[in-house]
Design an enzyme around this catalytic site. Structure first.
Site, short mmCIF file in Angstrom:
data_model
loop_
_atom_site.label_atom_id
_atom_site.label_comp_id
_atom_site.label_asym_id
_atom_site.label_seq_id
_atom_site.Cartn_x
_atom_site.Cartn_y
_atom_site.Cartn_z
N TYR A 157 0.84 -1.16 0.05
CA TYR A 157 -0.04 0.08 0.01
C TYR A 157 0.69 1.29 0.13
CZ TYR A 157 -3.61 -3.32 1.13
OH TYR A 157 -4.54 -4.34 1.15
N GLU A 164 -9.30 -12.32 7.68
CA GLU A 164 -8.73 -12.60 6.50
C GLU A 164 -9.88 -12.74 5.52
OE1 GLU A 164 -5.64 -13.06 5.46
OE2 GLU A 164 -4.64 -14.09 7.29
N GLU A 182 -5.32 -13.76 0.41
CA GLU A 182 -6.26 -14.23 1.69
C GLU A 182 -7.20 -15.27 1.66
OE1 GLU A 182 -4.99 -12.08 3.81
OE2 GLU A 182 -4.55 -10.32 2.90
FE LIG Z 1 -3.92 -12.79 5.07
FE LIG Z 2 -2.86 -9.51 3.93
#
Ligand SMILES: [Fe+2]
Ligand SMILES: [Fe+2]
Ligand SMILES: Cc1cc2nc3c(=O)[nH]c(=O)nc-3n(C[C@H](O)[C@H](O)[C@H](O)COP(=O)(O)O)c2cc1C
Lengths: 132, 335
Positions: free
Chosen positions: B121, B174, B208
Site C-alpha cells: 500500500y 482474512e 487472503e
Molecule cells: Fe492474510
Molecule cells: Fe494480507
C-alpha cells in the site's frame, strides 16, 4: 435418481456440499493410487486446486479418475467448486473438464455452498436426469 | 463454560507435550498433507509490489476528484492497518497453537506475506500521492473510531488465551474484515480506473483466500478434538463475533462511502464475504441470498467468470463448454 461422483480434499468443503444435496454420491479416493470405476451415468463435482504457476486446476485424483475411459464415457456434466478470490481461475477445474470431456459446466459454487446453491443444483440435476 | 476449561483443551495439551523437546522440522515426514499443499501454493503465489507497474495509474489517478482520492487513500491506510496486525501479531499468535511443525512454518510464511501486503500500500501511496496527503490519510486511520474499534476487537482475541477463538478472529479478519476496503479498488477497476492498483489488490485477495482457507481448516481440525457442547459454544461465539464486527463494519463503511453514495452497494459485498468467512470455518452462511447479491460490475472486477452459472436448460447457456484458456499441461491429462 441423479447420481454424483465427487472429489474433496481433506478440508472436505465439497463433501459437505454434496451431503447437502442428499443424492446418491460416490467419492473419488484421496489416495491417487486407489482407483474407482463407475458403471452408470453421473455428474462430477470437483473443487479447483490450481498451483498458481501454469494452467492447472483439476485435482490429480480427478485426472486419474477421468483417465479411465469408462469413467469418462459416463460423465454427463460437471459442477465446479472454488473461490472467486482466485480471479480468472475461479472454478477453472470445471472449465477444463467441460472442454476436455465435452459436457456442460452445470454450475459453479464457492466453498461449502449456500442454501441457494443447494436448491439450484438440486433443481438442475432433476431436470437433467429427466432427459435421459 | 469458563476460560479455565479452555486452557486444558486437547490441542493445548498436545502443544505442551510437543514443546518439551526441540525438534527440527522434517518436510519429508508430513503429518497433514494440507500443510505442504498450502506451503506450495503460498510460495508459488509469492509476489512483490515492484512487479506491478503502478506508475501507469498516475494519469488515471489525476482524473479522480479530490474526495475520491482522499477516500482511496483512507481505504488503503485502513487495509494497511489490518495487514500490519496480521503480519506482526495475528499470524504469529497462531504459531504456539500449531498442531504440526509444518503448520508453524506456514504461519511464518503468512506472517511475512502480510508484511509484503502492508508495504505494498505504501508503494501505491508513494506512486500516486504526495507526502502531505499520505500523512493526512494515516492520521485519519489513527483517529477513525470505527477502524480503531475493529483493530481492537481482533487484537483482543489475539491476546486472549483461547486457540480456537484466535483462529476464528484470524479467519474473520482474512475473509471478512478486509472487504470493506477491497471493494473500492474493484469499483475503480470496473470503471477502468486505477487498473494496475487493482491488479496488485487482486494478488492480495488471492493470498487472503489461501490464508482464510488454511486457518479455517486448522480451526476445524481443532474443533474435532472438542466435545459437542464446547463446539456448540464456539459456534455461537463465532456468529456473535461476526455480528459484532459486522455492526462495526457497517459504521466504518458509512464513514468512508456515504459521501460517494456507495454504502448500500458495499453492504452487499460485506454480506457476501461474511458468508464466505463462515464457510471457511465450516459453518453455514448467515446472510440470505438476496442480501449477498453483489453488484455484477464489482463481481466481474473480482472474477471475470463469477456469474457464468447459465442455466443450460433455458436455452441461453450455449456457451457453457467454451473455455477461454489452453488445456492443462499435466501429462496425465491425455485421454
Ligand atoms: Fe492474510
Ligand atoms: Fe494480507
Ligand atoms: C492450494 C489451493 C489452491 C486453490 N486453487 C483454486 C483455484 O485455482 N481456483 C478456485 O476457484 N479455487 C481454488 N481454491 C479454492 C478451493 O477450490 C476451495 O476452497 C474448495 O472449497 C476446496 O474444496 P475441498 O475442501 O472439497 O477440497 C484453492 C484452494 C487451495 C487451498
Amino acid at each position: 435418481m441423479p447420481r454424483i461422483v465427487y472429489f474433496s480434499n481433506v478440508s472436505e468443503n465439497t463433501k459437505r456440499f454434496v451431503e447437502k444435496l442428499d443424492l446418491p454420491a460416490v467419492r473419488i479416493p484421496l489416495q491417487a493410487s486407489e482407483q474407482i470405476e463407475v458403471a452408470e451415468p453421473y455428474v462430477l463435482v470437483t473443487p479447483t486446486y490450481g498451483n498458481g504457476k501454469d494452467e492447472s486446476g483439476v485435482p490429480k485424483q480427478v485426472i486419474k479418475f477421468l483417465n479411465i475411459k469408462k469413467n469418462r464415457d459416463l460423465i454427463k456434466g460437471v459442477i465446479a467448486a472454488g473461490n472467486t478470490n482466485f480471479g480468472d481461475k475461479y472454478c477453472y477445474a470445471g472449465e477444463l473438464i467441460a472442454k476436455k470431456c465435452n459436457v456442460p459446466l452445470l454450475y459453479q459454487f464457492e466453498l461449502i455452498g449456500t442454501p441457494h446453491d443447494v436448491t439450484t443444483v438440486k433443481e438442475r440435476m432433476d431436470l437433467m436426469w429427466k432427459q435421459f | 463454560m469458563s476460560d479455565m476449561l479452555i486452557s486444558s483443551s486437547e490441542s493445548d495439551k498436545k502443544m505442551k507435550l510437543a514443546s518439551k523437546i526441540t525438534r527440527p522440522v522434517n518436510w519429508n515426514k508430513i503429518e497433514d498433507p494440507i500443510d505442504l499443499e498450502v506451503w506450495n501454493r503460498l510460495t508459488s503465489n509469492f509476489w512483490l509490489p515492484e512487479k506491478v507497474p503502478l506508475s501507469n495509474d498516475i494519469p488515471s489517478w489525476a482524473t479522480l476528484r479530490p474526495e475520491e482520492q482522499s477516500l482511496t487513500m483512507r481505504v488503503f491506510t485502513g487495509l494497511t492497518l489490518l495487514d500490519t496486525i496480521q503480519g506482526t501479531v495475528g499470524a504469529l499468535t497462531l504459531i504456539p497453537d500449531a498442531l504440526t511443525m509444518h503448520e508453524e512454518a506456514v504461519y511464518t510464511n503468512i506472517s511475512f506475506m502480510e508484511s509484503v501486503h502492508a508495504k505494498s500500500y505504501s508503494s501505491i501511496f508513494s506512486t500516486l500521492s504526495a507526502t502531505a496527503e499520505i500523512d493526512d490519510a494515516f492520521r485519519w486511520s489513527e483517529e477513525n473510531v470505527n477502524l480503531q474499534r475493529k483493530a481492537e476487537i481482533v487484537l483482543n482475541y489475539y491476546r486472549g488465551d483461547n486457540p480456537l477463538k484466535r483462529k476464528v478472529a484470524s479467519t474473520l479478519l482474512e475473509s471478512f474484515l478486509f472487504y470493506s476496503g477491497f471493494y473500492l479498488p474493484m469499483y475503480w477497476s470496473s470503471r477502468a480506473k486505477l487498473t494496475n492498483t487493482a491488479d496488485l489488490i487482486r494478488l492480495i485477495i488471492r493470498d487472503e483466500a489461501v490464508h482464510g482457507y488454511y486457518v479455517g481448516y486448522k480451526f476445524q481440525k481443532g474443533m474435532e478434538l472438542e466435545t459437542p457442547a464446547y463446539r456448540a459454544e464456539i459456534k455461537a461465539y463465532t456468529y456473535d463475533l461476526l455480528l459484532e464486527l459486522y455492526e462495526n463494519e457497517i459504521k466504518y463503511s458509512a464513514d468512508l462511502y456515504d459521501p460517494l453514495g456507495l454504502t448500500e452497494d458495499v453492504k452487499h459485498f460485506l454480506h457476501y464475504n461474511a458468508n464466505k468467512a463462515l464457510m471457511n470455518l465450516g459453518f453455514e452462511a448467515l446472510f440470505p441470498h438476496e442480501s449477498t447479491q453483489v453488484n455484477p460490475a464489482i463481481m466481474s472486477a473480482l472474477s471475470p467468470n463469477a456469474d457464468e452459472n447459465h442455466d443450460f436448460f433455458s436455452g441461453s447457456g450455449s456457451s457453457y463448454v467454451i473455455g477461454k484458456h489452453e488445456a492443462t499441461k499435466d501429462e496425465d491429462w491425455e485421454f
